[in-house]
Design a protein around this motif. Structure first.
Motif, PDB file in Angstrom:
ATOM      1  N   UNK A   1       0.826  -1.206   0.000  1.00 45.84           N
ATOM      2  CA  UNK A   1       0.000   0.000   0.000  1.00 45.84           C
ATOM      3  C   UNK A   1       0.862   1.258   0.000  1.00 45.84           C
ATOM      4  N   UNK A   2       1.874   1.292   0.856  1.00 46.05           N
ATOM      5  CA  UNK A   2       2.774   2.449   0.921  1.00 46.05           C
ATOM      6  C   UNK A   2       3.543   2.620  -0.395  1.00 46.05           C
ATOM      7  N   UNK A   3       3.941   1.503  -0.960  1.00 43.81           N
ATOM      8  CA  UNK A   3       4.673   1.534  -2.230  1.00 43.81           C
ATOM      9  C   UNK A   3       3.796   2.116  -3.340  1.00 43.81           C
ATOM     10  N   UNK A   4       2.525   1.709  -3.389  1.00 39.96           N
ATOM     11  CA  UNK A   4       1.595   2.193  -4.414  1.00 39.96           C
ATOM     12  C   UNK A   4       1.348   3.692  -4.253  1.00 39.96           C
ATOM     13  N   UNK A   5       1.226   4.154  -3.009  1.00 39.90           N
ATOM     14  CA  UNK A   5       1.006   5.582  -2.772  1.00 39.90           C
ATOM     15  C   UNK A   5       2.172   6.417  -3.297  1.00 39.90           C
TER      16      UNK A   5
END
Length: 464
Positions: free
Chosen positions: A309-313
């Protein structure tokens, strides 16, 4: 005996309905400007998938250079008859797109385990080895080229209650557009790139641009498709299931943009080195996101979903910045200057000359060349000489030779002489005008002499 039709591994291969036609047309250089002019916008038809705006179904008939024919039903076919029909299609330079039951296809994940109907593309055969050359996904979701025996292919296509009723399409690459058989050329379209990139950044529905052909799809489009990835991650946290296709599509989208920028640099001379690096970074980060999703599926470790999730953001924010800057840079590129009428005329003449000269490599095309040249304006034929004398001379020779063989009557000879005079009036180069004039005078004399001989014959001559 062996025959293999040309095929390449396409950049876009997440969905085989897109990968297969691209693998055919991208085997030819003239298709690459078309690819780089399109496949920029993204959309989601259902909130769970991500597609590239352009061509996503199995109709295939909207792809340039691709002639599509439907194959008859397989209900009445036996295995030997089917194999022979597929070989005959390849002999006609037709690729075969069909559905098979992967239970019978080695190297697939379903082989010998379960029934799984999927599409396959055949591009060749080897009679001695009794095998077809095919492409598609095998174990571990790997898109590759491999071989299937005649027996395996026939069994996979004919067995199963619904298999004989599945569609089969014959796909043929053609440089000429039907029904008029005109040469199909596609020039890189920077304006379309800028428009699609603007739609992507502003979440606009690009399908409204083609509403004269079909109703807009009204799916949510643009960079907001990142919502699909977040939705997939949320669903995985509760079910443990994660669909990889959206992550792969995002990776291929960024990889294609990187190749597109490289094309801008190498073929268009644009100074975009910084964007080549930036889009390369985006592609690498998308691949890392895909790998994290894959790792979750193998391990079931929910902490990976937090990292993902953090990577996608971070990826979404970086992509928006890079694409916004790229759009601004491309928007400053001066559009191709408008051609004057004279320049446009010579550009069109050059295309016609190249087309006719390509036809001239086969003597069976000579009658067609004659008919086409007979319909041209004299100034167009004159321009052929100014563009390429050697090509023009060969075409004129074919034209005159074909005319001799048709045995025109006297009034056609008069028409031809007047055409010759008009043609000479359009050639400004005096040396060239004299050279062409001498050639045409000789033929004119020959035509007049032949015409007089026919006028003295007992049988009247009729138009061919």
């Amino acid at each position: 005996m062996e025959k293999k039709l040309p095929i390449v591994e396409p950049i876009i291969k997440c969905y085989q309905s897109v990968a297969y036609p691209l693998s055919i047309i991208l085997a030819h250089d003239e298709a690459w400007p078309w690819l780089y002019s399109n496949f920029i916008q993204l959309y989601s038809p259902n909130g769970f998938e991500i597609m590239m705006h352009n061509y996503e179904d199995t109709n295939f008939k909207d792809y340039p250079w691709l002639v599509v024919n439907d194959f008859e039903s397989l209900v009445e076919y036996g295995e030997e008859e089917l194999v022979q029909s597929l070989i005959q299609a390849i002999d006609r330079d037709q690729y075969v797109y069909l559905f098979v039951d992967e239970f019978y296809i080695p190297r697939t994940g379903s082989y010998g385990i379960r029934t799984h109907v999927h599409d396959l593309l055949i591009n060749g055969y080897d009679l001695e080895a009794q095998k077809f050359y095919v492409s598609g996904y095998v174990k571990n979701s790997q898109y590759t080229f491999y071989t299937v025996s005649f027996e395996e292919l026939a069994s996979s296509a004919l067995n199963g209650d619904s298999m004989p009723h599945k569609e089969i399409k014959l796909l043929k690459y053609s440089k000429y557009k039907l029904p008029n058989y005109t040469y199909l050329a596609y020039k890189f379209d920077m304006e379309n790139v800028v428009e699609q990139l603007a739609d992507y950044l502003s979440n606009q529905d690009t399908s409204v641009r083609t509403r004269m052909l079909q109703s807009p799809n009204h799916f949510f489009s643009g960079i907001q498709v990142y919502k699909v990835l977040y939705s997939q991650i949320k669903n995985a946290s509760s079910t443990g299931r994660l669909e990889l296709h959206p992550f792969l599509t995002m990776y291929e989208h960024k990889l294609l943009m990187n190749r597109r920028v490289e094309y801008f640099i190498k073929q268009k001379g644009l100074h975009l080195d910084a964007f080549l690096t930036a889009t390369g970074t985006l592609a690498e980060k998308c691949l890392s996101a895909r790998n994290l999703a894959l790792k979750f599926l193998f391990t079931g470790d929910h902490s990976i979903l937090v990292r993902l999730t953090n990577h996608i953001k971070e990826l979404e924010a970086l992509e928006y910045q890079v694409f916004t800057d790229l759009h601004a840079e491309l928007n400053t590129v001066k559009p191709r200057k408008l051609l004057s009428k004279a320049e446009l005329f010579f550009a069109e003449s050059s295309t016609k000359l190249d087309h006719l000269f390509e036809l001239s490599t086969d003597q069976d095309n000579y009658p067609d060349i004659y008919d086409r040249m007979a319909s041209l304006y004299p100034e167009t034929i004159a321009s052929f000489y100014e563009i390429d004398r050697d090509k023009a001379n060969k075409l004129m020779y074919i034209f005159l030779k074909s005319m001799e063989e048709r045995n025109w009557p006297a009034h056609h000879t008069d028409w031809f002489v007047s055409r010759c005079r008009e043609l000479l009036n359009h050639i400004e180069d005096s040396v060239l005008r004299e050279m062409v004039g001498d050639s045409l005078k000789a033929v004119s004399r020959s035509r007049i002499s032949a015409s007089r001989r026919r006028m003295t014959s007992s049988e009247p001559q009729c138009l061919p």
